[in-house]
Scaffold this active site. Structure first.
Site, PDB file in Angstrom:
ATOM      1  N   HIS A 132      -5.995  22.331 -10.013  1.00 28.23           N
ATOM      2  CA  HIS A 132      -7.357  22.138 -10.532  1.00 28.23           C
ATOM      3  C   HIS A 132      -8.320  22.895  -9.613  1.00 28.23           C
ATOM      4  CE1 HIS A 132     -11.128  19.839 -11.184  1.00 28.23           C
ATOM      5  NE2 HIS A 132     -10.609  19.452 -12.325  1.00 28.23           N
ATOM      6  N   ASP A 209      -3.556  16.331  -4.024  1.00 27.28           N
ATOM      7  CA  ASP A 209      -4.601  16.036  -4.997  1.00 27.28           C
ATOM      8  C   ASP A 209      -4.029  14.990  -5.940  1.00 27.28           C
ATOM      9  OD1 ASP A 209      -6.093  15.908  -7.308  1.00 27.28           O
ATOM     10  OD2 ASP A 209      -6.361  18.066  -7.511  1.00 27.28           O
ATOM     11  N   GLN A 212      -4.631  12.833 -10.741  1.00 28.51           N
ATOM     12  CA  GLN A 212      -3.840  12.430 -11.915  1.00 28.51           C
ATOM     13  C   GLN A 212      -2.605  11.628 -11.518  1.00 28.51           C
ATOM     14  OE1 GLN A 212      -5.071  12.879 -14.840  1.00 28.51           O
ATOM     15  NE2 GLN A 212      -6.625  14.425 -14.427  1.00 28.51           N
ATOM     16  N   LYS A 235     -10.701   7.919 -12.892  1.00 25.05           N
ATOM     17  CA  LYS A 235      -9.472   8.302 -13.608  1.00 25.05           C
ATOM     18  C   LYS A 235      -8.423   7.204 -13.538  1.00 25.05           C
ATOM     19  CE  LYS A 235     -10.058  13.220 -12.670  1.00 25.05           C
ATOM     20  NZ  LYS A 235     -10.563  13.764 -13.929  1.00 25.05           N
ATOM     21  N   CYS A 373     -10.727  23.039 -16.079  1.00 27.85           N
ATOM     22  CA  CYS A 373     -10.924  23.350 -14.654  1.00 27.85           C
ATOM     23  C   CYS A 373      -9.634  23.832 -14.005  1.00 27.85           C
ATOM     24  CB  CYS A 373     -11.481  22.151 -13.879  1.00 27.85           C
ATOM     25  SG  CYS A 373     -13.077  21.611 -14.468  1.00 27.85           S
TER      26      CYS A 373
HETATM   27  N1  7TS Z   1      -7.829  17.279  -9.437  1.00 30.16           N
HETATM   28  C1  7TS Z   1      -7.274  17.083 -10.635  1.00 30.16           C
HETATM   29  C2  7TS Z   1      -5.805  17.298 -10.821  1.00 30.16           C
HETATM   30  C3  7TS Z   1      -8.078  16.665 -11.699  1.00 30.16           C
HETATM   31  O1  7TS Z   1      -7.527  16.465 -12.889  1.00 30.16           O
HETATM   32  C4  7TS Z   1      -9.472  16.483 -11.498  1.00 30.16           C
HETATM   33  C5  7TS Z   1     -10.401  16.139 -12.626  1.00 30.16           C
HETATM   34  C6  7TS Z   1      -9.976  16.664 -10.208  1.00 30.16           C
HETATM   35  C7  7TS Z   1      -9.125  17.071  -9.204  1.00 30.16           C
HETATM   36  C8  7TS Z   1     -11.412  16.400  -9.874  1.00 30.16           C
HETATM   37  O2  7TS Z   1     -11.665  15.042  -9.945  1.00 30.16           O
HETATM   38  P1  7TS Z   1     -13.179  14.487  -9.784  1.00 30.16           P
HETATM   39  O3  7TS Z   1     -13.052  13.049 -10.128  1.00 30.16           O
HETATM   40  O4  7TS Z   1     -13.558  14.725  -8.381  1.00 30.16           O
HETATM   41  O5  7TS Z   1     -14.007  15.259 -10.759  1.00 30.16           O
HETATM   42  N2  7TS Z   1      -9.935  16.540 -13.884  1.00 30.16           N
HETATM   43  C9  7TS Z   1     -10.608  16.591 -15.039  1.00 30.16           C
HETATM   44  C10 7TS Z   1     -10.003  16.921 -16.252  1.00 30.16           C
HETATM   45  O6  7TS Z   1      -8.816  17.178 -16.391  1.00 30.16           O
HETATM   46  N3  7TS Z   1     -10.924  16.890 -17.222  1.00 30.16           N
HETATM   47  O7  7TS Z   1     -12.104  16.540 -16.687  1.00 30.16           O
HETATM   48  C11 7TS Z   1     -11.915  16.359 -15.327  1.00 30.16           C
END
Ligand code: 7TS
Length: 415
Positions: A132, A209, A212, A235, A373
């Protein structure tokens, strides 16, 4: 574990789970909501909503500052959530849990603090091709600041890291290996423990990371060999604007602060300041207190459902989805790894993902379309964008049937 607990752990009562989410009873364009966008953000169960409102109704005050009763109770609630997240991630010490805004901030914290203290010109940071943007851009920024080099491990046509290539890219110059636990665009579950073993052999630290990873299976940062593990509350059925960074105690102790301000100091004078011990050294300013309380409630709720049951249920719906989507003419799955979780990404020969998303929305089916992303993943598979159905604990085979029916409508309109 007694017999009744074992039963709870083995099966998920999905009707009861669905009933816990008020939003799932609403309609969209006159159709029942079919929510298939949990990788972007999950919905919230009533216990999480209640924990946040209860905090504001009964306990709200700033933390770590007041001798008054509310401040003490708020501090206890906040620190209780930290302990809940320690247990959730399998960390040894509660001081290893730093509250952040989410995964993005957690990775930026490691890049800024650990990275600037430990990475120099000619050093290397190894990531994979499926990351990501949150696990790419902070490392690129660190490379610009230090003269280090970003090295990328390739992925195969199924969307799996090529492990021999990754092993070959590790060396004495590698200081940090940063990989996703589960890919948000492909659903691949990466062999994190194996990557950790290789990283440590090379003398590097492993940053995971876990955005997910945390929602879909039991996380044990010690078994994974993660030196850092970042995740997001929103999430994993918790509130937005809150997340956690796990960091190994000895590493966190030795790291410089990330941001300066209140809460993170021991003493301040114009000649210089001294810093609070971990984790407070990394928590400058008033945090998202109610968010942390909600996140603690989400983690406790997930642990109560049991990750064996969650994994079995989500894996059933994922395989059902994979086989049903294969029936659709002109559909190509993007992401066909052997070990996969909860993400169904695809392209259709007859329609652009944006049009697919719009038609599906008219049918009440919420999916995400775009590059998610993860633009390098799109480049790797030669597509500008995909449509992505992503699953949570509340999704059922019936949701997949609704998706397939809505995709049939797309074919009627476009093919
Ligand atoms: N890493 C992964 C694998 C992610 O899926 C996401 C967000 C992030 C980092 C960033 O997370 P945040 O909570 O700091 O924004 N992924 C997604 C997505 O798949 N669709 O919208 C956000």
């Amino acid at each position: 574990m007694n017999a009744s607990e074992a039963k709870v752990a083995a099966t998920l009562d999905v009707d009861a789970v669905r009933a816990a989410f008020p939003i799932l009873s609403r309609e969209v364009h006159g159709k029942p909501l079919v929510y298939l966008d949990s990788a972007a953000s999950t919905q919230k169960p009533q216990v999480v909503i209640d924990a946040v409102s209860h905090f504001y109704e009964t306990t709200n005050a700033n933390i770590h500052r007041g001798v008054h009763r509310l401040s003490q109770e708020a501090t206890d609630a906040f620190e209780g959530a930290r302990e809940e997240m320690r247990a959730f991630l399998g960390a040894e010490q509660v001081e290893e849990i730093v509250f952040t805004r989410g995964t993005t901030e957690g990775i930026n914290l490691v890049a800024s603090s650990y990275g600037r203290a430990n990475v120099g010109t000619g050093d290397e940071i190894l990531i994979s091709h499926m990351e990501h943007h949150s696990n790419i851009v902070p490392w690129q920024m660190l490379c610009e600041q230090t003269g280090a080099k970003l090295v990328v491990a390739p992925i195969n046509d199924d969307g799996e890291i090529e492990m021999d290539a990754l092993a070959g890219l590790l060396g004495a110059r590698t200081k940090i290996v940063a990989v996703g636990h589960i890919s948000n665009a492909l659903g691949t579950i990466n062999p994190v423990a194996e990557i950790g073993r290789l990283a440590h052999q090379a003398g590097a630290v492993l940053v995971v990371d876990g955005a997910q990873g945390a929602p879909h299976g039991a996380v044990d940062v010690q078994a994974l060999g993660a030196d850092f593990y970042a995740c997001s509350g929103h999430k994993m059925y918790g509130p937005t604007g809150i997340g956690v960074l796990y960091g190994r105690r000895d590493l966190l102790d030795a790291m410089p602060p990330y941001q300066g301000g209140g809460e993170m100091i021991r003493t301040v004078s114009f000649e210089g300041s001294t810093y609070a011990p971990v984790p407070h050294k990394f928590e400058a300013g008033t945090p998202n207190i109610a968010g942390a309380v909600g996140l603690g409630a989400a983690a406790a709720w997930l642990r109560g459902l049991g990750f064996n049951a969650i994994e079995r249920h989500e894996s059933d719906v994922t395989s059902y989805g994979t086989s049903r989507l294969a029936e659709i003419k002109g559909l190509r799955m993007i992401g066909t790894a052997k070990h996969k979780a909860a993400v169904l990404g695809f392209v259709l020969d007859c329609a652009h993902p944006h049009d697919i998303g719009t038609i599906l929305d008219q049918e009440g089916v919420a999916v995400r379309t775009g590059h998610h992303c993860a633009q390098p993943v799109m480049d790797r598979f030669g597509v500008p964008a995909t449509s992505r159905a992503s699953l949570g604990v509340y999704n059922t085979r019936a949701d997949i049937d609704a998706l397939v029916a809505a995709l049939a409508r797309v074919r009627e309109l476009f093919a």
